[in-house]
Design an enzyme around this catalytic site. Structure first.
Site, PDB file in Angstrom:
ATOM      1  N   SER A 276     -49.501 -24.280  24.611  1.00 51.71           N
ATOM      2  CA  SER A 276     -50.796 -23.916  24.043  1.00 51.71           C
ATOM      3  C   SER A 276     -50.907 -24.400  22.607  1.00 51.71           C
ATOM      4  O   SER A 276     -50.014 -24.187  21.786  1.00 51.71           O
ATOM      5  CB  SER A 276     -50.987 -22.391  24.090  1.00 51.71           C
ATOM      6  OG  SER A 276     -52.262 -22.017  23.633  1.00 51.71           O
ATOM      7  N   GLY A 277     -52.031 -25.047  22.297  1.00 55.17           N
ATOM      8  CA  GLY A 277     -52.337 -25.429  20.931  1.00 55.17           C
ATOM      9  C   GLY A 277     -53.198 -24.351  20.289  1.00 55.17           C
ATOM     10  O   GLY A 277     -54.364 -24.202  20.653  1.00 55.17           O
TER      11      GLY A 277
ATOM     12  N   TYR B 210     -58.077 -28.349  26.298  1.00 50.97           N
ATOM     13  CA  TYR B 210     -58.023 -29.210  27.494  1.00 50.97           C
ATOM     14  C   TYR B 210     -58.841 -28.624  28.632  1.00 50.97           C
ATOM     15  O   TYR B 210     -58.637 -27.467  29.031  1.00 50.97           O
ATOM     16  CB  TYR B 210     -56.564 -29.359  27.928  1.00 50.97           C
ATOM     17  CG  TYR B 210     -56.361 -30.089  29.234  1.00 50.97           C
ATOM     18  CD1 TYR B 210     -56.374 -31.473  29.281  1.00 50.97           C
ATOM     19  CD2 TYR B 210     -56.138 -29.389  30.420  1.00 50.97           C
ATOM     20  CE1 TYR B 210     -56.180 -32.148  30.483  1.00 50.97           C
ATOM     21  CE2 TYR B 210     -55.951 -30.046  31.617  1.00 50.97           C
ATOM     22  CZ  TYR B 210     -55.972 -31.429  31.637  1.00 50.97           C
ATOM     23  OH  TYR B 210     -55.789 -32.093  32.827  1.00 50.97           O
TER      24      TYR B 210
END
Length: 366
Positions: free
Chosen positions: A277-278, A129
């Site tokens: 968080s990815g 992002y």
């Protein structure tokens, strides 16, 4: 500036010539970067592509595996890799709201290269992002930008920091982005190369560690975008995506094991513990060069002779992957520049400030 140029060595392994994922034979990286300020609109984004081999990937696929440490992110093409164990497309990095257009553009590119074949594809696109610095809702990344990134793909040195998909990213509350590193194993360990490319957009300041030293605890004087009066988000928001490449002849399940070791390198720098968080990792191995083309409806021979790394020799690959991930993240931060977008300013981690912080917490220059 890269972390080794400061006299800081990560691990004991030896980097390749470029200290980049492109040290793995055949691997190429291309970027297309968008930096536009027009009135009230800030566009700071882009596309980064990784080609496992030059040319149409579906004609020369490679074994691959996937690991998700934390799933607060999105990606395309991963389920087919988990099922089949093959990577048959380039890998692309971009921002969260551009996954669809990048995926569609890769489909179009594969169609053009595969007109002589009965073929379909599920391209791999990973995201983080960038909406703090980029007008992410404007979806300014286009199919043309993907084509330009593909045209830019090359071996050799890889640009880092504010480039390609990493243009608008933030890491440990400093400017983040694209980073890379590699390790070459000794002949007694197989002589293989492991390369890494990260898009780093995660982490809280206090958790940052460099070479094991808790530098984040003494960097509070550097303004954080998340602690400004604008309230643009919370520390730790964001993600990291990581690609690990190797010329070792790994089978799919071994690629998955290699991908898991990205978690070790991430943890050493201070990541991997945020709900927001990815953290998505993929590993591919080009060591078997004779895999049949993804040419559905036109099968080749019933069997394929393969090589594989014996498990007694796989641990050095794990060490190399963890070390290269750790170094690639630090290179992403040091390779970045200050950036202002959407009315927010994110400062880069300056080399001299990092060295001062290291000395504050007990590090001594070699």
């Amino acid at each position: 500036m890269r972390i080794r140029e400061l006299g800081i060595t990560i691990g004991s392994g030896i980097p390749g010539v470029f200290n980049a994922i492109t040290d793995v034979p055949g691997v190429r990286v291309g970027h297309h970067t968008l930096n536009v300020e027009t009135g009230d609109v800030s566009i700071h984004s882009g596309v980064t592509v990784i080609e496992p081999r030059a040319g149409a990937t579906h004609l020369q696929p490679c074994f691959a595996g996937v690991h998700v440490l934390n799933g607060n992110g999105d990606a395309t093409g991963l389920e087919w890799i988990r099922e089949r164990g093959l990577l048959t497309s380039p890998i692309a990095y971009t921002n969260t709201h551009s996954v669809g257009v990048v995926r569609d553009a890769l489909v179009a590119a594969e169609r053009e290269m595969g007109k002589q074949h009965t073929y379909w594809c599920m391209p791999v696109v990973l995201e983080t992002y960038d909406g703090t610095l980029n007008d992410i809702w404007g979806q300014h990344v286009t199919a043309e930008h993907v084509q330009l990134a593909l045209q830019d793909a090359r071996s050799g040195p890889v640009q880092e920091g504010n480039v390609g998909g990493g243009t608008g990213m933030i890491c440990h509350e400093f400017k983040g982005g694209i980073g890379t590193s590699s390790r070459v194993l000794g002949p007694e360990q197989g002589g293989w190369t492991v390369g890494v490319l990260v898009q780093a957009n995660y982490g809280v300041r206090e958790a940052l560690r460099v070479g094991g030293y808790p530098v984040g605890t003494v960097l509070g004087d550097v303004p954080s975008p998340f602690k400004s009066e604008k309230k643009v988000g919370v520390p730790g928001m964001g993600s990291i995506v990581i690609t690990i490449a190797t010329d070792a002849p790994l089978l799919p399940h071994q690629c998955t094991r290699l991908a898991q070791r990205a978690s070790v390198g991430l943890a050493r720098v201070g990541g991997g513990t945020e709900d927001s968080s990815g953290d998505i990792f993929i590993a591919f191995a080009v060591g078997n060069s004779n895999l049949p083309a993804a040419n559905f409806g036109h099968p080749g021979e019933p069997t394929t002779a393969l090589k594989m790394v014996n498990n007694d020799y796989i641990s050095p690959l794990f060490v190399a992957a963890a070390d290269a991930v750790e170094e690639a993240i630090l290179n992403a931060m040091l390779g970045a520049d200050d950036l202002t977008g959407c009315g927010n300013t994110v400062l880069a981690l300056k080399p001299e400030r990092l060295l001062a912080a290291l000395q504050q917490v007990g590090w001594k220059a070699p």
